[in-house]
Motif scaffolding. Structure first.
Motif, mmCIF file in Angstrom:
data_model
loop_
_atom_site.group_PDB
_atom_site.id
_atom_site.type_symbol
_atom_site.label_atom_id
_atom_site.label_comp_id
_atom_site.label_asym_id
_atom_site.label_seq_id
_atom_site.Cartn_x
_atom_site.Cartn_y
_atom_site.Cartn_z
ATOM 1 N N GLN A 100 7.510 7.602 -4.725
ATOM 2 C CA GLN A 100 8.239 7.635 -3.558
ATOM 3 C C GLN A 100 8.781 6.395 -3.256
ATOM 4 N N GLU A 122 9.545 -0.688 -0.070
ATOM 5 C CA GLU A 122 8.225 -0.229 -0.748
ATOM 6 C C GLU A 122 8.275 1.091 -1.604
ATOM 7 N N VAL A 124 6.009 3.238 -4.624
ATOM 8 C CA VAL A 124 4.860 3.566 -5.054
ATOM 9 C C VAL A 124 4.955 3.809 -6.512
ATOM 10 N N GLU A 126 3.150 4.203 -10.546
ATOM 11 C CA GLU A 126 2.204 4.761 -10.871
ATOM 12 C C GLU A 126 1.673 4.235 -12.144
ATOM 13 N N PRO A 131 -2.204 5.079 -8.404
ATOM 14 C CA PRO A 131 -0.848 4.621 -7.657
ATOM 15 C C PRO A 131 -1.202 3.503 -6.847
ATOM 16 N N ARG A 133 0.942 0.659 -3.966
ATOM 17 C CA ARG A 133 2.455 0.473 -3.240
ATOM 18 C C ARG A 133 2.705 -1.072 -3.380
ATOM 19 N N ALA A 161 0.655 3.556 6.482
ATOM 20 C CA ALA A 161 0.453 3.946 4.962
ATOM 21 C C ALA A 161 -0.926 4.384 4.776
ATOM 22 N N THR A 165 -3.291 8.091 3.689
ATOM 23 C CA THR A 165 -4.041 8.421 2.554
ATOM 24 C C THR A 165 -5.564 9.040 3.005
ATOM 25 N N VAL A 181 0.161 9.087 -2.677
ATOM 26 C CA VAL A 181 0.146 7.812 -1.778
ATOM 27 C C VAL A 181 -1.144 6.929 -2.142
ATOM 28 N N ALA A 182 -0.969 5.831 -1.708
ATOM 29 C CA ALA A 182 -2.232 4.736 -2.282
ATOM 30 C C ALA A 182 -2.765 3.935 -0.840
ATOM 31 N N ALA A 185 -2.443 -1.637 -2.294
ATOM 32 C CA ALA A 185 -1.154 -2.459 -2.048
ATOM 33 C C ALA A 185 -1.218 -3.924 -2.571
#
Length: 280
Positions: A100, A122, A124, A126, A131, A133, A161, A165, A181-182, A185
């Protein structure tokens, strides 16, 4: 090993007065075989910028990096007076899969100095370790008041964010589908502040809800050692050489830093590129 470069490219305008995006990308490749490249000051249809042809640089840069996903982050989007649009902002290019993408318009306080809208982009990414950010931004140059508000905006983005999570969200079809989601970051870009600026330090202040703080990657790796200059090395129009380009990581990533370096040789922009290597 994950290699990330951030660079304010000044629309490709080098110290020699020539705009050359290929030179810039070639130099980034010489610095490292990067997995992610974060750029600031990418332009489209701004022929009145020094040396600029008015080309769509978002498209040109994407073409120079086949095999990378190109994510545009347009902060300024205005009419050109001829039926088209003029755009200016940031960019993330990743050869790892991108999940995303989010684009946050940062607070734009009123101020009498020249200023413009700013964005936090931002994506994300992988990675084999999960993941991550990746966030990039370019804060206001002319007004501390705006930078303070923008930093609070960034902190709010990071807080929410993290909340996503730890909060179970119902999956759904189509636009409601869940994506990775992560909590981990990386935040980077041109912050237009020096290391000792209190507003810059505010970025790393703790949160009261368990959100992992964002720590300065240089300080995490080198302690009290002075940040190398990243601006005004070859042109002192805007003051003596100093650092205003930073990389931050969530505290869980600090032990995973294997290298952070400020390239001091490139003259492809008025800023210097910064490389971060993570065991992630």
């Amino acid at each position: 090993m994950l290699r990330i470069i951030t660079w304010n490219i000044q629309w490709g305008l080098g110290i020699d007065g020539h705009v050359d995006l290929k030179r810039l990308i070639d130099e980034a490749r010489d610095i490292a075989d990067f997995d992610v490249l974060c750029l600031q000051e990418v332009s489209d249809n701004f022929s009145d910028l020094k040396g600029n042809s008015g080309a769509n640089q978002f498209s040109e840069i994407a073409a120079l990096l086949p095999g990378y996903s190109a994510v545009e982050g347009v902060a300024l989007d205005v009419p050109d007076g001829a039926g088209g649009r003029r755009r200016f902002g940031n960019m993330i290019l990743s050869r790892l899969p991108v999940a995303q993408v989010l684009r946050y318009t940062l607070p734009w306080e009123a101020a009498p100095t020249r200023n413009m809208p700013r964005l936090l982009l931002e994506a994300v990414v992988e990675t084999p370790s999960g993941p991550l950010r990746v966030m990039t931004t370019h804060l206001e140059y002319s007004a501390e008041k705006l930078r303070r508000a923008q930093v609070e905006g960034i902190r709010e983005v990071h807080r929410t964010a993290f909340e996503r999570t730890v909060t179970m969200r119902e999956d759904g079809p189509g636009t409601y589908a869940l994506f990775p989601v992560a909590a981990s970051a990386v935040l980077m870009g041109d912050f237009n502040m020096r290391p000792e600026d209190e507003t810059k330090k505010r970025i790393s202040d703790p949160f009261d809800n368990g959100t992992p703080p964002l720590v300065d990657a240089w300080q995490a790796a080198h302690g009290s050692a002075v940040h190398p200059p990243s601006f005004c090395i070859f042109d002192q129009t805007n003051g003596p050489p100093h650092c205003c380009d930073f990389m931050f990581v969530t505290e869980d990533l600090a032990p995973k830093i294997r290298h952070i370096g400020y390239d001091q040789q490139s003259q492809a922009s008025d800023h210097q590129p910064v490389l971060l290597e993570l065991d992630f």
